[in-house]
Motif scaffolding. Structure first.
Motif, mmCIF file in Angstrom:
data_model
loop_
_atom_site.group_PDB
_atom_site.id
_atom_site.type_symbol
_atom_site.label_atom_id
_atom_site.label_comp_id
_atom_site.label_asym_id
_atom_site.label_seq_id
_atom_site.Cartn_x
_atom_site.Cartn_y
_atom_site.Cartn_z
ATOM 1 N N ASP A 55 45.973 15.791 64.227
ATOM 2 C CA ASP A 55 47.047 16.254 63.355
ATOM 3 C C ASP A 55 48.015 15.144 62.974
ATOM 4 O O ASP A 55 48.916 15.360 62.160
ATOM 5 C CB ASP A 55 47.850 17.373 64.029
ATOM 6 N N GLY A 83 43.777 22.018 56.708
ATOM 7 C CA GLY A 83 43.423 20.780 56.038
ATOM 8 C C GLY A 83 42.227 20.904 55.131
ATOM 9 O O GLY A 83 41.519 19.930 54.880
ATOM 10 N N TRP A 137 46.554 24.839 54.349
ATOM 11 C CA TRP A 137 47.796 24.156 54.702
ATOM 12 C C TRP A 137 47.984 23.829 56.185
ATOM 13 O O TRP A 137 48.729 22.917 56.514
ATOM 14 C CB TRP A 137 48.977 25.003 54.239
ATOM 15 N N PRO A 163 47.432 22.413 60.055
ATOM 16 C CA PRO A 163 46.855 21.161 60.558
ATOM 17 C C PRO A 163 45.394 21.332 60.958
ATOM 18 O O PRO A 163 44.934 22.447 61.215
ATOM 19 C CB PRO A 163 47.724 20.837 61.780
ATOM 20 N N TYR A 199 50.138 17.950 50.787
ATOM 21 C CA TYR A 199 50.974 17.622 51.944
ATOM 22 C C TYR A 199 52.387 17.270 51.475
ATOM 23 O O TYR A 199 52.560 16.378 50.640
ATOM 24 C CB TYR A 199 50.372 16.440 52.710
ATOM 25 N N TYR A 214 53.050 19.166 56.944
ATOM 26 C CA TYR A 214 52.148 20.203 56.452
ATOM 27 C C TYR A 214 52.991 21.340 55.879
ATOM 28 O O TYR A 214 54.110 21.582 56.322
ATOM 29 C CB TYR A 214 51.272 20.761 57.586
ATOM 30 N N THR A 227 47.415 14.160 58.176
ATOM 31 C CA THR A 227 48.303 14.270 57.023
ATOM 32 C C THR A 227 48.722 12.886 56.551
ATOM 33 O O THR A 227 49.129 12.051 57.370
ATOM 34 C CB THR A 227 49.565 15.095 57.349
#
Length: 583
Positions: free
Chosen positions: A412, A333, A325, A327, A338, A423, A418
């Motif tokens: 990020d 990631g 979860w 960044p 997300y 996040y 994302t």
């Protein structure tokens, strides 16, 4: 307890690597067989704890992957198949994406719910069959039998919420040459069986194991599972909804509605509350700190440890959720979904008002200020604070496009790290990052006292209306959340209270595997899952910032998706196994 489970998982994994149909056959490398395993206390204990290994698979935030056993590419969990979150993009079209896009069918759907549950039900039956020959003391045998019966009920409950009525096999252990008659039991028969098993298991267990026994099954967990199953059983989808034609009408639900099922669900939840063994961890210095601490501030030796957690998947310290979860700059990631901006909008203000309320104080140009504290404790957004490197002071993360105080948009950023601009932050320890060697509590809750309170409030409201007991349960959740004031308006109607309870479930239980099934049992998935989900793009310069909502994915829902399809491989080999409606 944690060390024992890890050892059991390791050794049990070797023992159970063979197919279930060939249980512990003699091989060239071992003399272990069914008799020798259960006649030895160490092997029998390892086998027992092996049944725990999969206990949290269905709500795992990295549940769906490309199937690579050694280095799986993950797309997230059930949150990515609902209006909570966008699945992580990987080359394989996983089941959460199939539900999001409306393309799921019996050929391509994941078989994990069916296979994992029946595999473990078979294991429970094997253990119960041989308990008499295990060299345990009588008191321990009684405890292990009760815990095993709970685990069997637990896996049946997972099957029930996925598929509706499923084949109940009782204590039968099938051999490779047996003809398995896969006739689905009615929904009522499944509910009654699970409830009965929970009652029997609870009778011989202490309420809440603590300290060295933490992680074991207690009577409180049995009662909480019973309350959850009865809440589902009382819900619209399963109560004379007319959803399924014959001969499936009584298999996927009760043919007729009965409001007394809400009464049974409320009484079951009240039974958990009356144990006085659990409490919400309230710490509002700063507001909402207790919500954060319930997931991460864990003391294994204290009798008050996990006072808000009823059942969890126990694990040693690690950073699994952080890797999913966080960044990319923090090593994350790696397989989590997300959050959508639509979920962010469901969080109200710190004063308890919805952001759509003109008196709430919401500022669209400063959208994360003065919000429900659960928002920051559940979701990371632009300028959320995170550890800088490995472990250190918390600094803002940049999820924006453009320049801001000399900082360029980086890995990020929205559409880079994302696809939604957010996040997940829930259950993550504030002082560690996934790219470091520092780990933290990694156990994940499966049943919490907060859920029990919301179960009680929902069932009580549906049967009796918004009584004082309903107000008290909901306001306790809001107080622990850090809302001020946390009280609700007086004189709410049943309909108004219903909407409040449903939203509280959405916020309080986010990313814990509930939302996917909640919108289905309420029969509102055709609304929540038939819309274009959105994200947030933040554009900053040295002097200005703008917040732009953008479209992420159009979700599509069809009536068949109120249930999972039974995997085609199962219906193909067992013609008597009826497929779910509209597949």
């Amino acid at each position: 307890m944690r060390r024992v489970i890890l050892l059991a998982v390791f050794i049990g994994g070797i023992m159970l690597a063979c197919q279930d149909a060939a249980f512990l056959d003699d091989t060239q490398t071992t003399n272990l067989n069914e008799g020798t395993v259960f006649a030895d206390s160490t092997y029998a204990t390892q086998f027992f704890f092996g049944i725990f290994e999969d206990i949290g698979f269905d709500s795992d935030p990295g549940r769906f992957s490309d199937g690579n056993a050694f280095s799986p590419a993950r797309s997230g969990g059930l949150d990515g198949g609902s209006d909570e979150a966008e699945p992580r993009a990987i080359p394989t079209i996983t089941t959460n994406v199939q539900f999001a896009t409306g393309t799921v069918n019996s050929v391509i759907v994941s078989k994990d719910a069916w296979d994992v549950c029946y595999r473990n039900i078979r294991r429970t039956n094997q253990f119960l069959k041989h308990i008499d020959i295990t060299p345990f003391q009588p008191a321990l045998k009684t405890q292990l039998v009760s815990e095993t019966r709970f685990l069997r009920a637990w896996y049946y409950a997972i099957l029930l919420k996925h598929y509706g009525g499923i084949p109940l096999i009782g204590d039968t252990i099938y051999s490779p040459n047996d003809k398995i008659l896969a006739v689905r039991n009615t929904y009522q028969e499944c509910v009654d069986y699970i409830v009965s098993e929970c009652d029997i298991a609870a009778a011989n267990l202490i309420t809440r194991p603590v300290a060295r026994d933490h992680g074991r099954i207690g009577a409180g967990a049995c009662k909480a599972l019973k309350a959850r199953v009865l809440l589902y059983a009382a819900s619209p989808l399963f109560n004379g909804s007319g959803f399924a034609p014959e001969p499936l009408t009584s298999i996927v639900g009760y043919p007729t509605a009965d409001p007394n099922r809400w009464k049974l669900a409320a009484e079951a939840a009240q039974a958990v509350i009356s144990l006085n063994a659990y409490r919400l961890h309230v710490n509002n210095s700063p507001p909402g700190e207790g919500f954060y601490e319930e997931f991460v501030a864990k003391d294994f030796q204290s009798s008050n440890a996990y006072s808000g957690t009823i059942l969890e998947r126990v694990a040693t310290d690690g950073n699994y959720e952080e890797r999913l979860w966080q960044p990319p700059s923090r090593g994350g990631g790696q397989g989590g979904a997300y959050p959508y901006h639509d979920l962010v909008n469901a969080f109200g203000m710190a004063n308890g008002k919805a952001i759509t309320d003109p008196n709430s104080g919401y500022d669209s140009q400063n959208p994360y200020a003065n919000r429900d504290p659960r928002l920051n404790n559940s979701i990371n957004h632009d300028q959320s604070l995170m550890p800088a490197v490995l472990q250190g002071p918390r600094v803002p993360i940049d999820i924006f496009l453009g320049n801001y105080q000399g900082r360029q948009a980086g890995q990020d950023a929205v559409r880079a790290g994302t696809p939604t601009g957010y996040y997940v932050n829930k259950m993550l320890l504030r002082v560690i990052v996934a790219n470091g060697f520092i780990t933290g509590p990694a156990s994940r809750p499966l049943m919490r006292y907060a859920e029990v309170l919301l179960n009680y409030a929902e069932a009580k409201n549906e049967f009796d209306g918004p009584t004082q007991e309903v107000y008290d349960a909901v306001e306790a959740i809001r107080e622990r959340a850090g809302l001020s004031p946390f009280t609700l308006a007086a004189g709410l109607s049943k309909d108004a209270m219903r909407e409040i309870i449903r939203n509280e479930r959405r916020l309080e239980l986010a990313f814990e595997g509930h939302r996917f099934f909640d919108v289905r049992r309420w029969m509102i998935a055709d609304q929540t899952e038939n819309q274009t989900m959105t994200g947030m793009e933040v554009v900053r310069t040295d002097s200005t910032a703008s917040y732009n909502v953008f479209n992420v994915r159009k979700h599509n829902f069809r009536d068949a998706m109120y249930f999972w399809p039974i995997p085609y491989a199962e219906t193909a080999k067992s013609p008597e196994l009826l497929q779910n409606p509209y597949y």
